[in-house]
Scaffold this motif. Structure first.
Motif, mmCIF file in Angstrom:
data_model
loop_
_atom_site.group_PDB
_atom_site.id
_atom_site.type_symbol
_atom_site.label_atom_id
_atom_site.label_comp_id
_atom_site.label_asym_id
_atom_site.label_seq_id
_atom_site.Cartn_x
_atom_site.Cartn_y
_atom_site.Cartn_z
ATOM 1 N N GLY A 1 0.524 -31.830 0.415
ATOM 2 C CA GLY A 1 -0.684 -31.913 -0.408
ATOM 3 C C GLY A 1 -1.583 -30.681 -0.378
ATOM 4 O O GLY A 1 -2.565 -30.626 -1.124
ATOM 5 N N THR A 2 -1.256 -29.705 0.455
ATOM 6 C CA THR A 2 -2.138 -28.551 0.670
ATOM 7 C C THR A 2 -2.704 -27.980 -0.628
ATOM 8 O O THR A 2 -3.917 -27.875 -0.780
ATOM 9 N N ASP A 3 -1.844 -27.610 -1.550
ATOM 10 C CA ASP A 3 -2.321 -26.964 -2.774
ATOM 11 C C ASP A 3 -2.946 -27.939 -3.764
ATOM 12 O O ASP A 3 -3.623 -27.539 -4.700
ATOM 13 N N PHE A 4 -2.689 -29.250 -3.554
ATOM 14 C CA PHE A 4 -3.333 -30.255 -4.425
ATOM 15 C C PHE A 4 -4.737 -30.606 -3.911
ATOM 16 O O PHE A 4 -5.416 -31.433 -4.495
ATOM 17 N N LEU A 5 -5.110 -30.055 -2.756
ATOM 18 C CA LEU A 5 -6.318 -30.462 -2.015
ATOM 19 C C LEU A 5 -6.179 -31.908 -1.531
ATOM 20 O O LEU A 5 -7.076 -32.725 -1.712
ATOM 21 N N ALA A 6 -5.052 -32.213 -0.929
ATOM 22 C CA ALA A 6 -4.809 -33.555 -0.397
ATOM 23 C C ALA A 6 -4.364 -33.407 1.054
ATOM 24 O O ALA A 6 -3.177 -33.505 1.364
ATOM 25 N N ALA A 7 -5.348 -33.165 1.931
ATOM 26 C CA ALA A 7 -5.043 -32.934 3.344
ATOM 27 C C ALA A 7 -4.352 -34.157 3.938
ATOM 28 O O ALA A 7 -4.731 -35.294 3.644
ATOM 29 N N GLY A 8 -3.335 -33.917 4.740
ATOM 30 C CA GLY A 8 -2.653 -35.005 5.451
ATOM 31 C C GLY A 8 -1.637 -35.762 4.601
ATOM 32 O O GLY A 8 -0.947 -36.644 5.104
ATOM 33 N N GLN A 9 -1.554 -35.400 3.310
ATOM 34 C CA GLN A 9 -0.693 -36.197 2.426
ATOM 35 C C GLN A 9 0.422 -35.356 1.797
ATOM 36 O O GLN A 9 0.414 -34.138 1.872
ATOM 37 N N ALA A 10 1.345 -36.052 1.157
ATOM 38 C CA ALA A 10 2.390 -35.364 0.388
ATOM 39 C C ALA A 10 2.694 -36.176 -0.856
ATOM 40 O O ALA A 10 2.494 -37.395 -0.885
ATOM 41 N N ARG A 11 3.183 -35.467 -1.869
ATOM 42 C CA ARG A 11 3.547 -36.136 -3.122
ATOM 43 C C ARG A 11 5.049 -36.388 -3.145
ATOM 44 O O ARG A 11 5.840 -35.473 -2.943
ATOM 45 N N PHE A 12 5.421 -37.654 -3.385
ATOM 46 C CA PHE A 12 6.815 -38.021 -3.582
ATOM 47 C C PHE A 12 7.002 -38.347 -5.055
ATOM 48 O O PHE A 12 6.257 -39.162 -5.608
ATOM 49 N N SER A 13 7.990 -37.742 -5.695
ATOM 50 C CA SER A 13 8.308 -38.090 -7.072
ATOM 51 C C SER A 13 9.378 -39.178 -7.060
ATOM 52 O O SER A 13 10.374 -39.054 -6.342
ATOM 53 N N TYR A 14 9.148 -40.235 -7.846
ATOM 54 C CA TYR A 14 10.209 -41.262 -7.935
ATOM 55 C C TYR A 14 10.998 -41.133 -9.232
ATOM 56 O O TYR A 14 11.598 -42.112 -9.711
ATOM 57 N N ALA A 15 11.040 -39.912 -9.755
ATOM 58 C CA ALA A 15 11.940 -39.639 -10.883
ATOM 59 C C ALA A 15 13.340 -39.359 -10.325
ATOM 60 O O ALA A 15 13.941 -38.312 -10.548
ATOM 61 N N LYS B 1 -1.056 -17.439 -6.138
ATOM 62 C CA LYS B 1 -0.085 -18.047 -5.214
ATOM 63 C C LYS B 1 1.086 -18.642 -5.989
ATOM 64 O O LYS B 1 0.878 -19.183 -7.075
ATOM 65 N N PRO B 2 2.291 -18.589 -5.417
ATOM 66 C CA PRO B 2 3.390 -19.310 -6.084
ATOM 67 C C PRO B 2 3.139 -20.814 -5.987
ATOM 68 O O PRO B 2 2.447 -21.275 -5.086
ATOM 69 N N SER B 3 3.714 -21.573 -6.919
ATOM 70 C CA SER B 3 3.523 -23.027 -6.915
ATOM 71 C C SER B 3 4.237 -23.641 -5.707
ATOM 72 O O SER B 3 5.419 -23.390 -5.485
ATOM 73 N N SER B 4 3.499 -24.448 -4.928
ATOM 74 C CA SER B 4 4.117 -25.050 -3.738
ATOM 75 C C SER B 4 5.170 -26.081 -4.155
ATOM 76 O O SER B 4 6.137 -26.322 -3.442
ATOM 77 N N THR B 5 4.970 -26.687 -5.343
ATOM 78 C CA THR B 5 5.966 -27.646 -5.831
ATOM 79 C C THR B 5 7.285 -26.922 -6.026
ATOM 80 O O THR B 5 8.342 -27.369 -5.576
ATOM 81 N N MET B 6 7.202 -25.755 -6.698
ATOM 82 C CA MET B 6 8.433 -25.013 -6.947
ATOM 83 C C MET B 6 9.022 -24.520 -5.635
ATOM 84 O O MET B 6 10.238 -24.520 -5.458
ATOM 85 N N ALA B 7 8.151 -24.097 -4.707
ATOM 86 C CA ALA B 7 8.652 -23.568 -3.430
ATOM 87 C C ALA B 7 9.445 -24.646 -2.679
ATOM 88 O O ALA B 7 10.562 -24.402 -2.209
ATOM 89 N N PHE B 8 8.887 -25.872 -2.598
ATOM 90 C CA PHE B 8 9.592 -26.936 -1.878
ATOM 91 C C PHE B 8 10.828 -27.404 -2.635
ATOM 92 O O PHE B 8 11.845 -27.736 -2.046
ATOM 93 N N ASN B 9 10.707 -27.398 -3.952
ATOM 94 C CA ASN B 9 11.848 -27.794 -4.776
ATOM 95 C C ASN B 9 12.995 -26.794 -4.584
ATOM 96 O O ASN B 9 14.160 -27.170 -4.414
#
Ligand SMILES: Cc1ncc(COP(=O)(O)O)c(C=O)c1O
Length: 391
Positions: free
Chosen positions: A352-366, A12-20
């Protein structure tokens, strides 16, 4: 078109890259998107690192280096481990590669046979299971919970070990959760692995970005069974220069070196020279790291309290530059929630889907405080518009 391989078709392509990528495309089309998707510092590296890179050009360092990295850089890495972690390595126990990502890939390739199992605490960085899959292995996630600050339980490691277990992956501070594991837990996990002759891969790439608590070097408990994965990307803001390194038992490092010799011939010569300066000019580098930490901690505090006050439950992480937030007030499905956030509020976060974090999302504060404050205002408006009962 002639066919592709089964392995690559399954990747699978990286979901981080896809959203980015989606967030950046929206930006290019003129939409004012706040992208909190990427895993890279927004700072520029300090001047002494640029100076070393210029010097490398001026000195004409244009040739291939040794596949495992220059002696100069491997010695500087040996120095780092002694100085910062009280770990003794020989340069023959160090390999330099094109990012920590390549070090990891070399290592999985060097150890895994088909159907071998790799235990990985989740939510996890998506490249771990992807690389394990590419090497024919099987990922065995250990689930952690937001209410426990995403800290795993040693009992879950014990229960997950089978005769097929080859590797346990540790990543503290963690991407995506920012969790920093307590010293006792790391000691227990490493001792458990060592007693069963299982490798520890400790991905210490966020070592320098800890705001509360302390870094624990897993290798300190069983150096002969541990591979450290590290690099210049996060602490020195050098993501694009692509320098990572590994430290471990010489036989493993040699095996990884053989693979690297046949696949890439090693890392970029100019960047290797620059990273020597990052490692050896200790005071200047430390000043830079301290400056970035002061900024990150302000941003983390504003983001965590802002998201919580909007009803998006977010544990306060101790390290890295990510938070995991509960997006269920926006939509019960995290992929839908992240799409709504991006399309309607113009705030990019990674579901969070690909991180196995149902219901969540990762926010970067960089990203700058102003952006974080603006993102919170937009999320507040979105929640009000969707009548979630928030705020
Ligand atoms: C947990 C983790 N490990 C390793 C890496 C690899 O970084 P690089 O290949 O830039 O060294 C990353 C980058 O995002 C990461 O988040």
């Amino acid at each position: 078109m002639p066919d592709l391989s089964t392995l690559i078709k399954a990747l699978k392509p990286s979901s981080t890259m896809a959203f980015n990528t989606k967030a950046n495309e929206m930006k290019r089309s003129g939409i004012d998107v706040i992208a909190m998707t990427a895993g890279e510092p927004d700072f520029q590296p300090p001047e002494h690192i640029f100076a070393a890179a210029r010097e490398a050009i001026d000195k004409g360092m244009t040739k291939y280096t040794a596949a495992a990295g220059t002696v100069e850089l491997r010695e500087a890495i040996v120095g780092k481990f002694k100085r910062e972690n009280n770990l003794s390595y020989e340069p023959s126990q160090i390999i330099v590669g094109t990012g920590g990502k390549q070090i990891l890939y070399n290592a999985f390739m060097s150890i895994l046979n088909p159907a071998d199992e790799v235990i990985i605490p989740a939510p996890y960085w998506v490249s771990y299971p992807a690389q394990v899959q590419l090497c024919g292995g099987v990922s065995v996630p250990i689930m952690t919970k937001p209410e426990n600050g995403f800290i795993p339980d040693i009992a879950d490691f014990k229960a997950a070990i089978t005769p097929k277990t080859k590797i346990i992956v540790l990543n503290s501070p963690s991407n995506p959760t920012g969790a920093v594991y307590p010293r006792e837990l790391i000691k227990d996990i490493v001792e458990l692995a060592a007693s069963k002759d299982i490798w520890i891969f400790t991905d210490d790439i966020y070592e320098h970005l800890i705001y509360d608590g302390e870094f624990t070097a897993a290798a300190g408990f069983a150096q002969d069974k541990t591979l450290v994965i590290h690099g210049a990307s996060k602490a020195y803001a050098l993501t694009g220069w692509r320098i990572g390194y590994g430290a471990g038992p010489v036989e493993l490092i040699k095996a990884m070196g053989r693979l690297q010799g046949q696949s890439t011939s090693g890392a970029n010569a100019l960047a290797q020279h620059a990273v020597v300066a990052a490692l050896n000019e200790v005071e200047k580098t430390q000043e830079f790291i301290d400056m970035t930490k002061r900024e990150y901690v302000k941003r983390r505090d504003v983001l965590v309290s802002g998201l919580n006050s909007l009803g998006l439950k977010t544990p306060k992480p101790q390290g890295a530059f990510y938070v995991m937030a509960d997006l269920s007030p926006i939509h019960e499905d995290e992929m839908q929630a992240a799409l709504i956030l991006l399309n309607e509020a113009h705030v990019g976060a990674v579901p969070g889907t690909d991180f196995l974090a149902a219901g969540q999302a990762r926010f970067s504060y960089a990203t700058g405080l102003e952006n974080i404050e603006k993102a919170l205002e937009r999320i507040e408006k979105l929640l009000k518009d969707r009548n979630t009962g928030c705020c």
